[in-house]
Write an enzyme that holds these catalytic residues in place. Structure first.
Site, PDB file in Angstrom:
ATOM      1  N   THR A 141       0.601  -1.105   0.149  1.00  0.00           N
ATOM      2  CA  THR A 141       0.011   0.186   0.099  1.00  0.00           C
ATOM      3  C   THR A 141       1.020   1.385   0.091  1.00  0.00           C
ATOM      4  OG1 THR A 141      -1.667  -1.048   1.350  1.00  0.00           O
ATOM      5  CG2 THR A 141      -1.969   1.337   1.196  1.00  0.00           C
TER       6      THR A 141
ATOM      7  N   ARG B 270       3.466   1.415  11.406  1.00  0.00           N
ATOM      8  CA  ARG B 270       4.837   1.604  10.881  1.00  0.00           C
ATOM      9  C   ARG B 270       5.727   1.613  11.991  1.00  0.00           C
ATOM     10  NH1 ARG B 270       3.396  -0.304   7.019  1.00  0.00           N
ATOM     11  NH2 ARG B 270       3.403   0.206   5.046  1.00  0.00           N
TER      12      ARG B 270
ATOM     13  N   HIS C 132       7.137  -8.485  11.057  1.00  0.00           N
ATOM     14  CA  HIS C 132       6.352  -7.711  10.141  1.00  0.00           C
ATOM     15  C   HIS C 132       5.836  -9.031   8.998  1.00  0.00           C
ATOM     16  CE1 HIS C 132       5.978  -3.774   7.800  1.00  0.00           C
ATOM     17  NE2 HIS C 132       4.969  -4.520   7.504  1.00  0.00           N
ATOM     18  N   ILE C 133       4.989  -9.602  10.019  1.00  0.00           N
ATOM     19  CA  ILE C 133       4.156 -10.631   9.459  1.00  0.00           C
ATOM     20  C   ILE C 133       2.587 -10.566   9.378  1.00  0.00           C
ATOM     21  CG2 ILE C 133       5.916 -12.373   9.048  1.00  0.00           C
ATOM     22  CD1 ILE C 133       3.191 -12.848  12.024  1.00  0.00           C
TER      23      ILE C 133
ATOM     24  N   ASP D 262       4.303  -5.582  15.607  1.00  0.00           N
ATOM     25  CA  ASP D 262       4.635  -6.353  14.379  1.00  0.00           C
ATOM     26  C   ASP D 262       5.661  -5.520  13.323  1.00  0.00           C
ATOM     27  OD1 ASP D 262       4.429  -8.650  12.628  1.00  0.00           O
ATOM     28  OD2 ASP D 262       3.083  -7.250  11.462  1.00  0.00           O
TER      29      ASP D 262
ATOM     30  N   GLU E 102      13.906  -2.580   9.686  1.00  0.00           N
ATOM     31  CA  GLU E 102      13.679  -4.048   9.481  1.00  0.00           C
ATOM     32  C   GLU E 102      14.452  -4.558   8.414  1.00  0.00           C
ATOM     33  OE1 GLU E 102       9.094  -3.293  10.649  1.00  0.00           O
ATOM     34  OE2 GLU E 102       9.544  -3.778   8.628  1.00  0.00           O
TER      35      GLU E 102
ATOM     36  N   TRP F  60       0.669  -8.886   7.844  1.00  0.00           N
ATOM     37  CA  TRP F  60      -0.235  -8.459   6.491  1.00  0.00           C
ATOM     38  C   TRP F  60       0.058  -9.699   5.727  1.00  0.00           C
ATOM     39  CZ3 TRP F  60       2.644  -9.386   2.075  1.00  0.00           C
ATOM     40  CH2 TRP F  60       3.928  -9.459   2.058  1.00  0.00           C
TER      41      TRP F  60
END
Length: 311
Positions: free
Chosen positions: A73, A234, A285-286, A258, A263, A288
């Protein structure tokens, strides 16, 4: 038509991309540095990217380039003025991960709120085998029903999380960092009010100048000592040094993240020193990235390219 994936690995190896073969000649690279992107984009008509920066340096030699598709996005990695000057179109994808992130939000919340790490360790370490009663009360938890759930940012994901929170019987409120007017059917409060009243604070806002470092030392101090902070937006929205201090000193009870400022995670991240999973849960960061969400994402990208080619 040459379609080049510059960082295909960011989608995962388990997602079937064979349908793209019908659209043209496909070249996939796992990852690309800026200099590699500069070389690999030379003959591309279409670029499919996630995190690669698209600007004059990376694409000035790509004379055939007509379209850039972002498998996300956020588009802060696109130099849109440069693309406009060259007449290169771009596409991004919204809404594909709403259900996935909503699910992950509550998975993180329940893990922390019900002290699941403690109970799991207690049983697996043999504690339950040697206990004398059928229940164990050294750690306790409370019901969510009747507590206050505060959401920062009420976009698609924020609204989805809002409805699930209501289903749990939570008193649900939200604050808009951008100062947007109230949305009908949702209870808006000021950020100060939200931080003071919420038992759970869940961040679902985009990264903007208004949200960068929004949750800092002063704002953490406004929260309840029993509060849980969740960030699935974020990493730059939360001051990680301030959060580490708040968790170590009992300013708030726990946090679930997350997303991080850097990262993959930096070895210098101050949160690494917090080993108590009752206080801190970090996932890489999983939120999504359910299989269904990534499949929807790439189906949308496929449709965007197909539509572009048919015009």
């Amino acid at each position: 038509m040459n379609i080049v994936f510059l960082d295909a690995k960011t989608i995962g190896d388990d997602i079937d991309l064979s349908s793209f073969d019908e659209l043209g000649k496909i070249t996939k690279y796992d990852f690309s540095t800026a200099s590699e992107a500069r070389e690999r984009s030379v003959d591309a008509d279409i670029l499919v990217i996630n995190k690669v920066d698209i600007n004059a340096y990376t694409t000035e030699m790509a004379d055939r380039l007509k379209l850039v598709c972002v498998t996300a996005t956020g588009t802060n990695n696109l130099d849109k003025d440069y693309l406009k000057e060259r007449g290169i179109q771009w596409r991004n994808v919204a809404g594909y991960s709403t259900d996935s992130v909503t699910q992950h939000t509550f998975a993180m919340l329940l893990y922390l709120y019900e002290k699941l790490s403690y109970y799991d360790h207690y049983v697996k370490s043999g504690g339950y085998v040697s206990d004398v009663i059928f229940s164990h009360f050294s750690e306790t938890f409370r019901e969510l029903k009747g507590k206050t759930f505060g959401i920062i940012g009420l976009g698609n994901i924020g609204r989805s999380v809002y409805h699930v929170a209501k289903a749990f019987g939570l008193n649900t409120i939200y604050a808009s960092p951008s100062g947007a007017p109230p949305q009908e059917g949702y209870t808006q409060v000021s950020l100060d009010t939200l931080l003071k009243e919420a038992d759970i604070v869940s961040i679902h806002a985009p990264l903007t100048p208004a949200t960068e470092n929004l949750i800092n030392r002063e704002r953490l101090a406004q929260m309840k000592e029993t509060a849980i902070l969740l960030n699935l937006a974020r990493g730059q929205i939360v001051d990680e040094d301030a959060l580490a201090g708040a968790l170590e000193n009992g300013v708030i009870a726990a946090a679930g993240l997350d997303v991080l400022r850097t990262e993959p995670m930096s070895e210098k991240n101050p949160l690494l020193k917090i080993k108590d999973s009752r206080k801190l849960l970090i996932t890489p960061h999983i939120g999504w990235a359910s299989v269904e969400a990534r499949t929807r994402l790439m189906a949308t990208i496929h449709g965007q390219i197909k539509e572009f080619l048919e015009v």
